[in-house]
Design a protein around this motif. Structure first.
Motif, PDB file in Angstrom:
ATOM      1  N   LEU B   4       0.824  -1.198   0.000  1.00 20.59           N
ATOM      2  CA  LEU B   4       0.000   0.000   0.000  1.00 20.59           C
ATOM      3  C   LEU B   4       0.868   1.262   0.000  1.00 20.59           C
ATOM      4  CD1 LEU B   4      -3.264   0.436   1.594  1.00 20.59           C
ATOM      5  CD2 LEU B   4      -1.537   1.935   2.564  1.00 20.59           C
ATOM      6  N   ARG B   5       0.485   2.215  -0.824  1.00 21.58           N
ATOM      7  CA  ARG B   5       1.249   3.446  -0.917  1.00 21.58           C
ATOM      8  C   ARG B   5       0.421   4.610  -0.372  1.00 21.58           C
ATOM      9  NH1 ARG B   5       6.628   5.090  -2.872  1.00 21.58           N
ATOM     10  NH2 ARG B   5       6.707   3.259  -4.197  1.00 21.58           N
ATOM     11  N   HIS B   6       0.974   5.338   0.562  1.00 24.41           N
ATOM     12  CA  HIS B   6       0.277   6.501   1.110  1.00 24.41           C
ATOM     13  C   HIS B   6       0.399   7.695   0.169  1.00 24.41           C
ATOM     14  CE1 HIS B   6      -0.896   5.104   5.119  1.00 24.41           C
ATOM     15  NE2 HIS B   6       0.151   4.304   5.007  1.00 24.41           N
ATOM     16  N   VAL B   7      -0.691   8.402   0.034  1.00 25.37           N
ATOM     17  CA  VAL B   7      -0.724   9.585  -0.831  1.00 25.37           C
ATOM     18  C   VAL B   7      -1.355  10.733  -0.054  1.00 25.37           C
ATOM     19  CG1 VAL B   7      -1.652  10.569  -2.966  1.00 25.37           C
ATOM     20  CG2 VAL B   7      -1.000   8.153  -2.897  1.00 25.37           C
ATOM     21  N   PHE B   8      -0.714  11.895  -0.105  1.00 27.18           N
ATOM     22  CA  PHE B   8      -1.261  13.072   0.572  1.00 27.18           C
ATOM     23  C   PHE B   8      -1.578  14.170  -0.439  1.00 27.18           C
ATOM     24  CE2 PHE B   8       1.245  10.787   3.662  1.00 27.18           C
ATOM     25  CZ  PHE B   8       0.377  10.730   4.744  1.00 27.18           C
ATOM     26  N   PHE B   9      -2.789  14.686  -0.337  1.00 25.88           N
ATOM     27  CA  PHE B   9      -3.171  15.854  -1.136  1.00 25.88           C
ATOM     28  C   PHE B   9      -3.087  17.057  -0.201  1.00 25.88           C
ATOM     29  CE2 PHE B   9      -5.981  12.372  -2.911  1.00 25.88           C
ATOM     30  CZ  PHE B   9      -5.165  12.106  -4.007  1.00 25.88           C
ATOM     31  N   VAL B  10      -2.116  17.912  -0.435  1.00 32.36           N
ATOM     32  CA  VAL B  10      -1.873  19.027   0.489  1.00 32.36           C
ATOM     33  C   VAL B  10      -2.144  20.351  -0.217  1.00 32.36           C
ATOM     34  CG1 VAL B  10      -0.201  20.122   2.027  1.00 32.36           C
ATOM     35  CG2 VAL B  10      -0.063  17.665   1.586  1.00 32.36           C
ATOM     36  N   SER B  11      -2.843  21.239   0.477  1.00 35.92           N
ATOM     37  CA  SER B  11      -3.208  22.513  -0.135  1.00 35.92           C
ATOM     38  C   SER B  11      -3.337  23.589   0.918  1.00 35.92           C
ATOM     39  CB  SER B  11      -4.554  22.342  -0.848  1.00 35.92           C
ATOM     40  OG  SER B  11      -5.090  23.590  -1.207  1.00 35.92           O
ATOM     41  N   ASP B  12      -3.189  24.852   0.502  1.00 34.81           N
ATOM     42  CA  ASP B  12      -3.481  25.950   1.419  1.00 34.81           C
ATOM     43  C   ASP B  12      -4.962  26.308   1.384  1.00 34.81           C
ATOM     44  OD1 ASP B  12      -3.597  27.364  -1.033  1.00 34.81           O
ATOM     45  OD2 ASP B  12      -1.464  27.830  -0.838  1.00 34.81           O
ATOM     46  N   GLY B  13      -5.695  25.725   0.439  1.00 31.91           N
ATOM     47  CA  GLY B  13      -7.142  25.945   0.354  1.00 31.91           C
ATOM     48  C   GLY B  13      -7.885  24.650   0.650  1.00 31.91           C
ATOM     49  N   THR B  14      -8.909  24.374  -0.168  1.00 33.45           N
ATOM     50  CA  THR B  14      -9.769  23.212   0.087  1.00 33.45           C
ATOM     51  C   THR B  14      -9.106  21.884  -0.226  1.00 33.45           C
ATOM     52  OG1 THR B  14     -10.626  23.295  -2.177  1.00 33.45           O
ATOM     53  CG2 THR B  14     -11.842  24.519  -0.495  1.00 33.45           C
ATOM     54  N   GLY B  15      -8.069  21.902  -1.057  1.00 32.09           N
ATOM     55  CA  GLY B  15      -7.446  20.654  -1.479  1.00 32.09           C
ATOM     56  C   GLY B  15      -8.092  20.049  -2.720  1.00 32.09           C
ATOM     57  N   ILE B  16      -9.094  20.715  -3.264  1.00 28.61           N
ATOM     58  CA  ILE B  16      -9.819  20.145  -4.404  1.00 28.61           C
ATOM     59  C   ILE B  16      -8.914  20.003  -5.625  1.00 28.61           C
ATOM     60  CG2 ILE B  16     -11.688  20.572  -6.069  1.00 28.61           C
ATOM     61  CD1 ILE B  16     -13.227  21.886  -3.710  1.00 28.61           C
ATOM     62  N   THR B  17      -8.104  21.020  -5.899  1.00 27.65           N
ATOM     63  CA  THR B  17      -7.221  20.930  -7.066  1.00 27.65           C
ATOM     64  C   THR B  17      -6.187  19.819  -6.882  1.00 27.65           C
ATOM     65  OG1 THR B  17      -7.488  23.307  -7.416  1.00 27.65           O
ATOM     66  CG2 THR B  17      -5.690  22.232  -8.591  1.00 27.65           C
ATOM     67  N   ALA B  18      -5.582  19.755  -5.698  1.00 21.61           N
ATOM     68  CA  ALA B  18      -4.577  18.716  -5.434  1.00 21.61           C
ATOM     69  C   ALA B  18      -5.192  17.319  -5.563  1.00 21.61           C
ATOM     70  CB  ALA B  18      -3.969  18.913  -4.039  1.00 21.61           C
ATOM     71  N   GLU B  19      -6.390  17.161  -5.022  1.00 22.63           N
ATOM     72  CA  GLU B  19      -7.092  15.878  -5.129  1.00 22.63           C
ATOM     73  C   GLU B  19      -7.384  15.533  -6.585  1.00 22.63           C
ATOM     74  OE1 GLU B  19      -9.958  15.578  -1.166  1.00 22.63           O
ATOM     75  OE2 GLU B  19     -10.718  16.514  -2.985  1.00 22.63           O
ATOM     76  N   THR B  20      -7.876  16.520  -7.317  1.00 28.76           N
ATOM     77  CA  THR B  20      -8.290  16.276  -8.700  1.00 28.76           C
ATOM     78  C   THR B  20      -7.108  15.853  -9.555  1.00 28.76           C
ATOM     79  OG1 THR B  20     -10.027  17.931  -8.464  1.00 28.76           O
ATOM     80  CG2 THR B  20      -9.455  17.297 -10.708  1.00 28.76           C
ATOM     81  N   LEU B  21      -6.008  16.588  -9.430  1.00 31.34           N
ATOM     82  CA  LEU B  21      -4.876  16.237 -10.286  1.00 31.34           C
ATOM     83  C   LEU B  21      -4.201  14.959  -9.808  1.00 31.34           C
ATOM     84  CD1 LEU B  21      -1.560  16.988  -9.698  1.00 31.34           C
ATOM     85  CD2 LEU B  21      -2.562  19.227  -9.455  1.00 31.34           C
ATOM     86  N   GLY B  22      -4.085  14.783  -8.508  1.00 34.39           N
ATOM     87  CA  GLY B  22      -3.489  13.547  -7.995  1.00 34.39           C
ATOM     88  C   GLY B  22      -4.316  12.336  -8.378  1.00 34.39           C
ATOM     89  N   HIS B  23      -5.615  12.468  -8.230  1.00 32.77           N
ATOM     90  CA  HIS B  23      -6.513  11.367  -8.554  1.00 32.77           C
ATOM     91  C   HIS B  23      -6.413  11.006 -10.033  1.00 32.77           C
ATOM     92  CE1 HIS B  23     -10.447   9.353  -9.176  1.00 32.77           C
ATOM     93  NE2 HIS B  23     -10.115   8.817  -8.026  1.00 32.77           N
ATOM     94  N   THR B  24      -6.379  12.024 -10.876  1.00 35.35           N
ATOM     95  CA  THR B  24      -6.268  11.791 -12.322  1.00 35.35           C
ATOM     96  C   THR B  24      -4.993  11.013 -12.647  1.00 35.35           C
ATOM     97  OG1 THR B  24      -7.518  13.780 -12.836  1.00 35.35           O
ATOM     98  CG2 THR B  24      -6.062  12.955 -14.562  1.00 35.35           C
ATOM     99  N   LEU B  25      -3.897  11.382 -12.019  1.00 35.05           N
ATOM    100  CA  LEU B  25      -2.636  10.692 -12.285  1.00 35.05           C
ATOM    101  C   LEU B  25      -2.654   9.267 -11.734  1.00 35.05           C
ATOM    102  CD1 LEU B  25      -0.403  13.765 -11.544  1.00 35.05           C
ATOM    103  CD2 LEU B  25      -0.321  12.493 -13.694  1.00 35.05           C
ATOM    104  N   LEU B  26      -3.220   9.100 -10.540  1.00 38.45           N
ATOM    105  CA  LEU B  26      -3.167   7.777  -9.902  1.00 38.45           C
ATOM    106  C   LEU B  26      -4.099   6.761 -10.568  1.00 38.45           C
ATOM    107  CD1 LEU B  26      -2.850   8.734  -6.130  1.00 38.45           C
ATOM    108  CD2 LEU B  26      -1.047   8.250  -7.787  1.00 38.45           C
ATOM    109  N   THR B  27      -5.144   7.232 -11.263  1.00 42.31           N
ATOM    110  CA  THR B  27      -5.997   6.281 -11.989  1.00 42.31           C
ATOM    111  C   THR B  27      -5.209   5.577 -13.087  1.00 42.31           C
ATOM    112  OG1 THR B  27      -6.771   8.046 -13.460  1.00 42.31           O
ATOM    113  CG2 THR B  27      -8.219   7.467 -11.633  1.00 42.31           C
TER     114      THR B  27
END
Lengths: 274, 274
Positions: B4-27
């Motif tokens: 299992l690999r841990h992934v962190f979406f870190v942001s100074d705001g809501t984290g939506i952009t970090a989640e969106t781009l990270g999720h897109t790459l990890l799929t």
């Protein structure tokens, strides 16, 4: 004034990721005026070539290179787009190789995965969550309240409904909401149907001026929209939250996304994304 | 099995952009199991340091470097996070300098802009759109239909409601929807309240098997959910769309985001993002 700059969000899927990342970056350039165009479903070399022609046409007409934010998985599609007379920024170009090296695994190059129907079960549960949020909006139904992940409570027009729907649609959470009535506020009690569910509750407040402004759009000149009434309700609501030990936040200057993020953090509601 | 690999979406705001781009790459890495954690509002050096400690703790415990997808604007915050025992991928690190060079303008380094309340007017219109979509869901109200940007029509359970709400919440569109009743389908006529509004209409169909399955969850064993009834309604609906020259699509294997994207493309409804 700087001249208008054309920006294209290009994707083999919905374009949501390209839009999100492009938009995030462009908000850092307030002095520049952008005209954005989303070009979704560019998923074949043929579509890439017509996209290329279109972008080059705009570039020539504008006399300034456009920006392209791309999230196209197919190498051939990307190779075609890369030749555009534009600044070409692709998420996969920039990050995928580094991640492949780190994970020691090659990427699958599967198109349209980010916002497609990757997982039927997860999709269905998201639709169920949305139906739940719709049926339970504004205390309409007290059936099956124990199933709620979170119950938002607040005086009218503090953001309960949009936040509930957002939590359901975007995060698949069973979110519902209850208005706090004059009686609830007066008697400093949670609505009776929420008894025993206090641990699911989250409260919203606002600023009297902001709330009065929002209410005035709906019922101008009413007691409901008056500053005095708004101030009273917010003061009472806050006192009620403290008394009932319900966590709360002031939504006056927050977006739906920010409120939803805070609620999920506080209640530890985030579901795994894989 | 890969660990299992841990992934962190870190942001100074809501984290939506970090989640969106990270999720897109990890799929793109189906063979790897990820455990994702979103860490929003990391907007000060203090918060960056405690985030760093947390990630390093997890990294040590897991014995494998986590991945960090970051969208933090503040240079100091980013400098701290970059020292984590992890693969650190930051959107601004990778793209902002190139964009600055292209535009000939320095970025403003403003935090939390992507999903905050940047534009009050736009925000209010999005809330109005959502209220409109709620009030007009499923043909509940025929008041003010001329104001609609789009009217989705379809037999029951083809995706009208979630798509309308998504269009309203995410895109600020005045989206409404009408069910096609047995009478409408039988008589091959649009609901009478939609007369003169044909150019705003967009139809949805589905596959009989899929529709029957969805309807069965709601009313198992009913005529409503039977394969024969679903096949009949879909056939009639498609014929009606053709006859009334209403554009339509088959939503059976599409996500809400994909349906919404197709509707916006077809009806040319996308609003400018700046």
């Amino acid at each position: 004034m700087t001249p208008l700059r054309h920006v294209f969000f290009v994707s083999d899927g919905t374009g949501i990721t390209a839009e999100t990342l492009g938009h995030t970056l462009l908000t850092q350039f307030e002095a520049v005026e952008f005209k954005t165009t989303t070009l979704p479903f560019v998923n074949s070399p043929e579509k890439a070539r017509s996209t290329l022609d279109f972008i080059n046409f705009i570039a020539k007409d504008a006399g300034l290179r456009p920006l392209i934010f791309s999230t196209t998985v197919n190498d051939e599609v990307r190779a075609i787009l890369r030749t555009a007379d534009a600044l070409f920024l692709d998420l996969f170009d920039l990050m995928i190789h580094t991640i492949e090296l780190e994970l020691g695994v090659a990427s699958t190059h599967a198109q349209g995965r980010a916002h497609g129907m990757a997982n039927q079960q997860k999709y269905n549960s998201r639709i169920s969550a949305m139906n739940y949020a719709m049926e339970h909006d504004d205390g309409q139904s007290t059936r099956d309240l124990a199933r709620a992940d979170v119950i938002l409570i607040a005086p009218s027009r503090c953001g309960k409904t949009p936040t509930s729907l957002y939590l359901a649609l975007q995060h698949g959470l069973f979110a519902t909401n209850f208005p706090l009535t004059e009686d609830d506020l007066e008697q400093q009690k949670l609505p009776s149907s929420l008894r025993g569910l206090e641990n699911k509750c989250f409260g919203l407040t606002s600023e009297p001026e902001r709330l009065s402004q929002i209410r005035s759009e709906r019922r101008p000149g009413s007691k409901y929209a008056s500053l005095a009434q708004c101030a009273y309700e917010l003061r009472q609501a806050e006192q009620l939250y403290r008394r009932a030990q319900v966590p709360f936040l002031n939504s006056a200057n927050m977006s739906i996304e920010e409120i939803a993020t805070m609620v999920m953090q506080e209640k530890n509601l985030r579901k795994p994304t894989f």
